[in-house]
Design a protein around this motif. Structure first.
Motif, PDB file in Angstrom:
ATOM      1  N   HIS A   1      23.462  59.174  11.697  1.00 16.83           N
ATOM      2  CA  HIS A   1      22.376  58.271  12.076  1.00 16.83           C
ATOM      3  C   HIS A   1      22.233  58.208  13.604  1.00 16.83           C
ATOM      4  O   HIS A   1      21.853  57.179  14.164  1.00 16.83           O
ATOM      5  N   TYR A   2      22.541  59.354  14.233  1.00 25.39           N
ATOM      6  CA  TYR A   2      22.517  59.413  15.702  1.00 25.39           C
ATOM      7  C   TYR A   2      21.163  58.991  16.261  1.00 25.39           C
ATOM      8  O   TYR A   2      21.097  58.181  17.193  1.00 25.39           O
ATOM      9  N   MET A   3      20.077  59.519  15.739  1.00 23.82           N
ATOM     10  CA  MET A   3      18.754  59.219  16.291  1.00 23.82           C
ATOM     11  C   MET A   3      18.422  57.736  16.153  1.00 23.82           C
ATOM     12  O   MET A   3      17.896  57.118  17.093  1.00 23.82           O
ATOM     13  N   ALA A   4      18.738  57.160  15.008  1.00 28.43           N
ATOM     14  CA  ALA A   4      18.454  55.735  14.809  1.00 28.43           C
ATOM     15  C   ALA A   4      19.283  54.879  15.765  1.00 28.43           C
ATOM     16  O   ALA A   4      18.787  53.899  16.346  1.00 28.43           O
ATOM     17  N   LYS A   5      20.541  55.255  15.955  1.00 26.44           N
ATOM     18  CA  LYS A   5      21.401  54.514  16.881  1.00 26.44           C
ATOM     19  C   LYS A   5      20.914  54.687  18.319  1.00 26.44           C
ATOM     20  O   LYS A   5      20.904  53.737  19.113  1.00 26.44           O
ATOM     21  N   GLN A   6      20.532  55.900  18.669  1.00 28.02           N
ATOM     22  CA  GLN A   6      20.025  56.167  20.020  1.00 28.02           C
ATOM     23  C   GLN A   6      18.798  55.308  20.305  1.00 28.02           C
ATOM     24  O   GLN A   6      18.649  54.738  21.387  1.00 28.02           O
ATOM     25  N   GLN A   7      17.890  55.224  19.339  1.00 24.06           N
ATOM     26  CA  GLN A   7      16.680  54.422  19.508  1.00 24.06           C
ATOM     27  C   GLN A   7      17.015  52.936  19.639  1.00 24.06           C
ATOM     28  O   GLN A   7      16.413  52.221  20.443  1.00 24.06           O
ATOM     29  N   ALA A   8      17.986  52.469  18.866  1.00 24.35           N
ATOM     30  CA  ALA A   8      18.388  51.066  18.950  1.00 24.35           C
ATOM     31  C   ALA A   8      18.977  50.746  20.325  1.00 24.35           C
ATOM     32  O   ALA A   8      18.723  49.678  20.896  1.00 24.35           O
TER      33      ALA A   8
ATOM     34  N   ARG B   1      17.259  48.544  23.976  1.00 24.68           N
ATOM     35  CA  ARG B   1      17.977  47.494  24.703  1.00 24.68           C
ATOM     36  C   ARG B   1      18.438  47.970  26.077  1.00 24.68           C
ATOM     37  O   ARG B   1      19.270  47.333  26.721  1.00 24.68           O
ATOM     38  N   ASN B   2      17.895  49.107  26.516  1.00 21.99           N
ATOM     39  CA  ASN B   2      18.246  49.698  27.819  1.00 21.99           C
ATOM     40  C   ASN B   2      19.750  49.951  27.942  1.00 21.99           C
ATOM     41  O   ASN B   2      20.361  49.745  28.995  1.00 21.99           O
ATOM     42  N   ILE B   3      20.343  50.408  26.851  1.00 20.35           N
ATOM     43  CA  ILE B   3      21.763  50.738  26.827  1.00 20.35           C
ATOM     44  C   ILE B   3      21.898  52.249  26.667  1.00 20.35           C
ATOM     45  O   ILE B   3      21.273  52.830  25.779  1.00 20.35           O
ATOM     46  N   PRO B   4      22.670  52.922  27.514  1.00 23.97           N
ATOM     47  CA  PRO B   4      22.822  54.377  27.413  1.00 23.97           C
ATOM     48  C   PRO B   4      23.697  54.775  26.236  1.00 23.97           C
ATOM     49  O   PRO B   4      24.391  53.949  25.643  1.00 23.97           O
ATOM     50  N   THR B   5      23.688  56.077  25.918  1.00 24.49           N
ATOM     51  CA  THR B   5      24.502  56.574  24.808  1.00 24.49           C
ATOM     52  C   THR B   5      25.942  56.856  25.230  1.00 24.49           C
ATOM     53  O   THR B   5      26.769  57.199  24.395  1.00 24.49           O
TER      54      THR B   5
ATOM     55  N   CYS C   1      29.145  52.510  18.364  1.00 25.44           N
ATOM     56  CA  CYS C   1      29.301  53.966  18.443  1.00 25.44           C
ATOM     57  C   CYS C   1      30.143  54.509  17.298  1.00 25.44           C
ATOM     58  O   CYS C   1      29.863  55.591  16.765  1.00 25.44           O
ATOM     59  N   ALA C   2      31.193  53.774  16.901  1.00 23.08           N
ATOM     60  CA  ALA C   2      32.165  54.307  15.957  1.00 23.08           C
ATOM     61  C   ALA C   2      31.855  54.016  14.494  1.00 23.08           C
ATOM     62  O   ALA C   2      32.297  54.761  13.625  1.00 23.08           O
ATOM     63  N   VAL C   3      31.107  52.951  14.214  1.00 17.10           N
ATOM     64  CA  VAL C   3      30.928  52.538  12.828  1.00 17.10           C
ATOM     65  C   VAL C   3      30.131  53.582  12.034  1.00 17.10           C
ATOM     66  O   VAL C   3      29.162  54.149  12.520  1.00 17.10           O
TER      67      VAL C   3
ATOM     68  N   ALA D   1      20.443  54.715   7.596  1.00 18.85           N
ATOM     69  CA  ALA D   1      19.806  54.429   8.882  1.00 18.85           C
ATOM     70  C   ALA D   1      19.194  53.032   8.912  1.00 18.85           C
ATOM     71  O   ALA D   1      19.020  52.447   9.987  1.00 18.85           O
ATOM     72  N   SER D   2      18.879  52.497   7.741  1.00 24.05           N
ATOM     73  CA  SER D   2      18.264  51.168   7.689  1.00 24.05           C
ATOM     74  C   SER D   2      19.217  50.066   8.151  1.00 24.05           C
ATOM     75  O   SER D   2      18.790  48.963   8.494  1.00 24.05           O
ATOM     76  N   HIS D   3      20.517  50.363   8.151  1.00 23.56           N
ATOM     77  CA  HIS D   3      21.495  49.376   8.593  1.00 23.56           C
ATOM     78  C   HIS D   3      21.659  49.352  10.115  1.00 23.56           C
ATOM     79  O   HIS D   3      22.234  48.410  10.657  1.00 23.56           O
ATOM     80  N   VAL D   4      21.177  50.375  10.805  1.00 24.68           N
ATOM     81  CA  VAL D   4      21.437  50.524  12.239  1.00 24.68           C
ATOM     82  C   VAL D   4      20.888  49.352  13.032  1.00 24.68           C
ATOM     83  O   VAL D   4      21.595  48.731  13.836  1.00 24.68           O
ATOM     84  N   GLU D   5      19.623  49.025  12.852  1.00 24.15           N
ATOM     85  CA  GLU D   5      19.011  47.952  13.630  1.00 24.15           C
ATOM     86  C   GLU D   5      19.641  46.606  13.302  1.00 24.15           C
ATOM     87  O   GLU D   5      19.816  45.762  14.192  1.00 24.15           O
ATOM     88  N   VAL D   6      20.009  46.402  12.046  1.00 25.41           N
ATOM     89  CA  VAL D   6      20.662  45.156  11.657  1.00 25.41           C
ATOM     90  C   VAL D   6      21.980  44.990  12.413  1.00 25.41           C
ATOM     91  O   VAL D   6      22.278  43.915  12.961  1.00 25.41           O
ATOM     92  N   VAL D   7      22.761  46.073  12.460  1.00 23.92           N
ATOM     93  CA  VAL D   7      24.037  46.038  13.170  1.00 23.92           C
ATOM     94  C   VAL D   7      23.816  45.849  14.672  1.00 23.92           C
ATOM     95  O   VAL D   7      24.533  45.078  15.330  1.00 23.92           O
ATOM     96  N   ALA D   8      22.824  46.521  15.236  1.00 20.64           N
ATOM     97  CA  ALA D   8      22.525  46.381  16.665  1.00 20.64           C
ATOM     98  C   ALA D   8      22.161  44.940  17.008  1.00 20.64           C
ATOM     99  O   ALA D   8      22.581  44.402  18.041  1.00 20.64           O
ATOM    100  N   GLN D   9      21.385  44.310  16.164  1.00 11.70           N
ATOM    101  CA  GLN D   9      21.001  42.916  16.397  1.00 11.70           C
ATOM    102  C   GLN D   9      22.223  42.003  16.378  1.00 11.70           C
ATOM    103  O   GLN D   9      22.354  41.099  17.208  1.00 11.70           O
TER     104      GLN D   9
END
Length: 247
Positions: free
Chosen positions: A104-111, A115-119, A141-143, A148-156
């Motif tokens: 889910h690299y792309m989804a995480k990268q977008q999240a 938030r203006n956070i680098p990879t 990064c590690a989880v 991919a639907s879980h990525v934004e939830v986790v980022a929030q």
């Protein structure tokens, strides 16, 4: 060119009140560093000059000090060519990166980008504390998420709410601590020579000059960094065991 770069690295001053502008200020760069000093330099709009604000009264002819910032001995040695014998800001630096192998690299990268956070981020680990943001970033990064639907939830949860929840049965705090312990182990393995050799070399720092003194100072920095990494790994492992017992 090397001389110019050296001057900029060792003589430049950051003006935080001017949006962090990096400038060269003749004579101001003569001020030596003291980790306990609260004196600072800032731009005075009325005088149209960079002004030193002293932290106490000084006698005529007395040397005044400023702080070059909360820098580790490694940073001070790299930028200014010295490291203090007693530094409250000692740190070891570790890096976390979003692995491109993550499904889910792309989804995480977008999240992260939202938030203006680098990879890739590096963090200064100190002997008694972790920097703000290190564990949430490590967890993200590690989880390994089921979709991919879980990525934004986790980022929030991690970045917006500042929480370390359990998501789909995965304890994000445990994930973060395991990633931190792994990074500490990896960093310790990357040092080019043994701890014993570095300690032996560091012991000569007071009796050497020139290149030998610089080599001894670098060894002293490596000893301090290794102690911080080893201590951090030890404490983190204890926290991991405690979390696993609570499952």
């Amino acid at each position: 060119m090397e001389w110019a770069v050296g001057i900029c690295l060792s003589r430049s001053i950051r003006l935080d009140d001017q949006h962090g502008d990096i400038v060269l200020v003749p004579f101001a760069d003569f001020a030596n560093h003291d980790t306990s000093s609260e004196a600072y330099l800032m731009w005075d709009q009325q005088q149209k000059a960079v002004v030193l604000h002293a932290d106490r009264a000084y006698q005529a002819g007395e040397q005044f000090f400023i702080s070059y910032g909360p820098k580790s001995s490694g940073e001070l040695l790299l930028s200014y060519g010295f490291c203090p014998s007693d530094n409250a800001h000692e740190a070891a630096h570790i890096t976390f990166s979003l692995p491109k192998s993550d499904p889910h690299y792309m989804a995480k990268q977008q999240a992260l980008a939202a938030r203006n956070i680098p990879t890739t981020e590096w963090f200064a680990i100190r002997i008694n504390c972790l920097p703000a943001g290190a564990l949430p970033y490590a967890a993200f990064c590690a989880v390994k998420l089921p979709s991919a639907s879980h990525v934004e939830v986790v980022a929030q949860k991690l970045f917006d709410a500042g929480k370390m929840p359990v998501v789909e049965g995965v304890n994000l705090e445990l994930v973060a601590l395991e990633a931190l312990a792994q990074q500490c182990r990896s960093a310790l393995k990357d040092y080019p020579q043994s701890m014993a050799r570095d300690k032996e070399l560091a012991a000569t720092v007071q009796g050497t000059v020139g290149f030998e003194h610089r080599a001894a100072a670098m060894a002293a920095v490596r000893v301090q960094e290794r102690q911080i990494l080893a201590r951090t790994e030890f404490v983190v492992k204890q926290q991991i065991r405690q979390l696993r017992r609570e499952k």
